[in-house]
Enzyme design. Structure first.
Site, PDB file in Angstrom:
ATOM      1  CD  GLU A  48      -3.579  -1.234   2.227  1.00  0.00           C
ATOM      2  OE1 GLU A  48      -3.843  -1.592   1.718  1.00  0.00           O
ATOM      3  OE2 GLU A  48      -3.009  -1.019   3.301  1.00  0.00           O
TER       4      GLU A  48
ATOM      5  CG  ASP B 104      -7.570  -5.111   4.591  1.00  0.00           C
ATOM      6  OD1 ASP B 104      -6.973  -5.361   5.736  1.00  0.00           O
ATOM      7  OD2 ASP B 104      -7.112  -4.631   4.493  1.00  0.00           O
TER       8      ASP B 104
ATOM      9  CD  GLU C  34     -10.275  -0.474   7.973  1.00  0.00           C
ATOM     10  OE1 GLU C  34      -8.515  -1.306   9.206  1.00  0.00           O
ATOM     11  OE2 GLU C  34      -9.505  -0.475   7.124  1.00  0.00           O
TER      12      GLU C  34
HETATM   13  C1  BDP Z   1      -5.926  -2.273   5.770  1.00  0.00           C
HETATM   14  C2  BDP Z   1      -6.713  -0.428   6.020  1.00  0.00           C
HETATM   15  C3  BDP Z   1      -5.747   0.373   6.955  1.00  0.00           C
HETATM   16  C4  BDP Z   1      -3.987  -0.428   7.225  1.00  0.00           C
HETATM   17  C5  BDP Z   1      -3.721  -1.823   6.713  1.00  0.00           C
HETATM   18  C6  BDP Z   1      -2.558  -2.287   7.287  1.00  0.00           C
HETATM   19  O1  BDP Z   1      -7.446  -0.312   5.886  1.00  0.00           O
HETATM   20  O2  BDP Z   1      -5.490   1.794   6.930  1.00  0.00           O
HETATM   21  O3  BDP Z   1      -3.170   0.425   7.109  1.00  0.00           O
HETATM   22  O4  BDP Z   1      -5.257  -2.628   6.682  1.00  0.00           O
HETATM   23  O5  BDP Z   1      -2.726  -3.317   7.689  1.00  0.00           O
HETATM   24  O6  BDP Z   1      -6.817  -3.011   6.924  1.00  0.00           O
HETATM   25  O7  BDP Z   1      -1.336  -1.973   6.591  1.00  0.00           O
END
Ligand code: BDP
Length: 730
Positions: free
Chosen positions: A319, A393, A421
């Site tokens: 990401e 996720d 979340e």
């Molecule tokens: C996702 C979240 C994000 C996190 C990412 C992670 O939306 O904010 O940075 O996971 O685990 O679910 O790195």
């Protein structure tokens, strides 16, 4: 200052509100019960007979040693016993009948005499014994371990027995943790914004550290020690490189000093490109000797300040975060460089497997496995690869990640999300115990039947030399820590399962209810039942039958099955549910993207066919026609709609059950939870209506008979905006 008139005007206004809303009188007469004390309330035991029994069984204390940890034990016991029994017990260094004796073989000769040497030898540094025995003719209770921290854990176990009204007259407890590292991951930024945090700001007041030490830091440490958590990663995985500057390391060191006597080590998330960002270097290539030296020096600097520093957590090439891939190096090469820097000091690296990249041209759920399985055997011995429970996720329900079991030579650390979340933030009542257990108990078949995920993670399946589990914290500055008192139970269950994954979700829930809300049998039964049902209810109104990743975009608040056309397909909802006029679901069978191939048989075979896949994963693995017959005999469309409706209706039932407990729960928690349930009821209907209307636009089938029509217009749901929804990444 409020004048008397203004004050009474407020009360009158308040009373008016009371009668119009759910709230009642009680809300205006705060009795001090606001959730701050978590499960360590130590309320008086009102059952006089039981209190008397305890008083007879424990009449004095003998706590060996005077380390900081011993002082903590002493204080906790005095505080707890005077709360529970209304009596603070005297300490005596002389052996007395009915004494509670706490110590290690090193600091207490009595422990040495108790004939426990052999058992102690197998307890490691954290395990403990609770024993009712005769010692030199006296009947005593022993809490023994090899270290002070072990006896602290034992003390909390003992207190839990009193808090939950268990017998203590013939104790024969031996307890050792199943995982070595039991760690909270705080996704806290240095400006105190908590990514995916819904309980206020970060509890770390970086600005006032290192001098100003909030009481909350100590209470945080107590709470963690009480459930066996022994590590905390203080900052967000999307790390700010500043955390490694001397200015911040000094602050980190002051927290580490606070946590040390509670057995808690401090870890940091690091940014892989720190050598460039704060070190003035032109590269962060892990094979570059100058970069390696930069990390070695940095490690040395950290250990000088924090001799027991735990190590690094790393989100790399994920990401948008930098990583070894930026320099053409593998995850193993990146991790090993850091591992080598930490190794001389006893530190470890937790390297995250949460990676997926658009350029990979591989379906997202398959990428972590494809990337990491080939690296098995290449990681340094002080590296653990941290894997999210499911392959996508933290969705309300996912099958376990196929990486579990696939890397015999690499210790895999479980990563659960405690903060919700994708499960209603801190408003919805969802007890995550059943979800954690579902994953931990899942059988990977990596070495035949019984190769559970738990055995992979605790290191017993492949005999790994280190093991660990991490939970993304749901803690913030809210008075009640987690934004919703019930959600304290998710912090609690995470810790308890990290210590012993064989405990059941139900027994942990019950324990928590007794300690947090009271031992009244109606409260215990009803609240425990609600907790146990809550996760499945939420799955039903959000993502039934294996649907996933259909939340709104960005903030992830509320439904968004219509989300499409983002920077990447695998950030959209339509990519995951694939609804069209013929059907719905993601074909991950061999006819589709063949994600099932990453599982061992027979799991692979079970998941391959819609007839054998567990129905909760039906649409995770299969794209099926709207008229597909599900196990209830209903068509897929009808079943889907029924689940949405059942889920939403069940929240109404939860609220009713909760209302029936009004007389038995302290006013503030009662009302807070009641108000949250009001929101949850509304939002469950929102999820139901929005999703059913949206999917109906493809299925073109009627709402099954007997169910009311969904309210609202799809377009209105699509247009809803929440510009300031909390917790977004930035
Ligand atoms: C996702 C979240 C994000 C996190 C990412 C992670 O939306 O904010 O940075 O996971 O685990 O679910 O790195």
């Amino acid at each position: 200052m409020l004048t008397i008139q203004k004050y009474s005007a407020r009360i009158i206004f308040g009373l008016l509100l009371c009668f119009t809303a759910h709230a009642s009188f009680a809300q205006f007469f705060f009795d001090g019960e606001d959730g701050y004390r978590l499960w360590l309330r130590y309320e008086p035991i009102t059952d006089r007979k039981l209190a008397k029994q305890y008083q007879q069984q424990i009449q004095s204390l003998q706590i060996a040693g005077d380390s900081q940890t011993n002082t903590i034990i002493r204080k906790e016991l005095h505080h707890a016993l005077s709360g529970l029994l209304g009596d603070s017990l005297a300490e005596s260094q002389q052996l007395k009948n009915r004494q509670l004796i706490i110590g290690t073989p090193l600091n207490s000769s009595l422990i040495g005499e108790a004939g426990l040497a052999e058992e102690l030898a197998n307890l490691g540094n954290e395990g403990y014994l609770l024993r009712s025995i005769k010692l030199r003719g006296k009947q005593v209770t022993l809490i023994a371990g090899n270290t002070d921290v072990a006896t602290l854990y034992g003390t909390f176990h003992f207190l839990r027995l009193l808090q939950t009204h268990q017998p203590i007259d013939s104790l024969a407890v031996k307890s050792t943790p199943k995982m070595d590292l039991r760690v909270l991951n705080h996704w806290d930024n240095l400006d105190r914004h908590v990514e995916r945090g819904y309980a206020g700001q970060s509890i770390w007041d970086w600005h006032k550290l290192p001098e100003y030490k909030e009481q909350r830091y100590y209470d945080y440490a107590r709470a963690n020690a009480s459930i066996g958590i022994n590590g905390t990663v203080l900052n967000n995985v999307n790390a700010d490189p500043l955390i490694l500057t001397p200015q911040y390391l000094e602050k980190v060191a002051s927290l580490a000093d606070i946590f040390r006597p509670y057995g808690i080590k401090v870890y940091l998330s690091i940014k892989f490109s720190s050598p460039q960002l704060i070190g003035g270097m032109s590269t962060s290539d892990p094979l570059n000797p100058a970069v390696q030296k930069w990390w070695r020096d940095k490690a040395q600097e950290i250990y000088k300040r924090i001799p027991d520093f735990g190590g690094f957590l790393v989100k790399a090439n994920s990401e948008g975060q930098p990583g070894p891939g930026d320099f053409g190096r593998s995850h193993a090469q990146g991790a090993n460089m850091l591992a080598e820097a930490l190794e001389p000091h006893g530190g470890i690296v937790m390297w995250r497997a949460f990676v997926y990249a658009a350029e990979k041209n591989e379906e997202r759920s398959k990428q972590a496995y494809s990337e990491f399985k080939p690296l098995d055997g290449q990681f340094h011995k002080n590296v653990l690869v941290q894997v999210k429970n499911g392959p996508i996720d933290f969705q309300p329900r996912e099958p376990f990640s196929p990486l579990f079991g696939a890397t015999p030579q690499t210790p895999l650390m479980m990563e659960f999300q405690i903060t919700m979340e994708y499960l209603g933030f801190s408003t919805h009542w969802v007890y995550l115990g059943p979800m954690y257990k579902e994953v931990l108990d899942a059988d990977t078949f990596a070495k035949g039947a019984g190769s559970t995920v738990a055995k992979v993670v605790d290191g017993s399946l492949f005999n790994n030399s280190i093991s660990g589990i991490a939970g993304v914290a749901n803690i913030g500055t809210d008075r009640n820590w987690t934004g919703h008192i019930i959600l304290q139970s998710n912090w609690y269950v995470f810790g308890r399962l990290a210590w012993d994954h064989q405990l059941s979700a139900r027994e942990i829930a019950e324990e928590w209810v007794r300690m947090t809300l009271g031992n009244d049998s109606e409260v215990v039964t009803k609240v425990t039942d609600l907790m146990m049902a809550s996760r499945e209810i939420t799955v039903n109104y959000m993502t039934p039958l294996g649907l996933h990743h259909i939340m709104a975009e960005g903030h992830h608040y509320g439904p968004g099955p219509w989300v499409k056309d983002l920077g990447r397909d695998d950030w959209t909802s339509v990519y995951y549910h694939r609804a069209d006029k013929n059907g719905i679901g993601f074909d991950r069978s061999p006819n589709g993207v063949n994600a099932v191939e990453q599982y061992f048989p027979p799991v692979r075979d079970l998941y391959t066919s819609p007839e054998t896949v567990p129905e909760e994963f039906l649409l995770w693995f299969h794209h099926l026609s709207w008229d597909y017959k599900t196990r209830s005999g209903r068509t897929l469309w009808n079943e889907l709609v029924h689940r949405y409706y059942d889920g939403a209706a069940a929240v109404g039932d939860m609220a009713q059950t909760w209302d029936s407990l009004q007389e038995k729960i302290a006013p503030q928690p009662f009302h807070q939870i009641q108000m949250a349930l009001d929101i949850q009821e509304k939002e469950a209907l929102w999820w139901r209506n929005a999703c059913v209307l949206y999917f109906q636009s493809f299925s073109d089938r009627p709402i099954p008979e007997g169910l009311e029509k969904p309210q609202g217009r799809l377009q209105d749901y699509i247009e809803m905006q929440f510009p300031h929804a909390p917790g977004q990444g930035k």
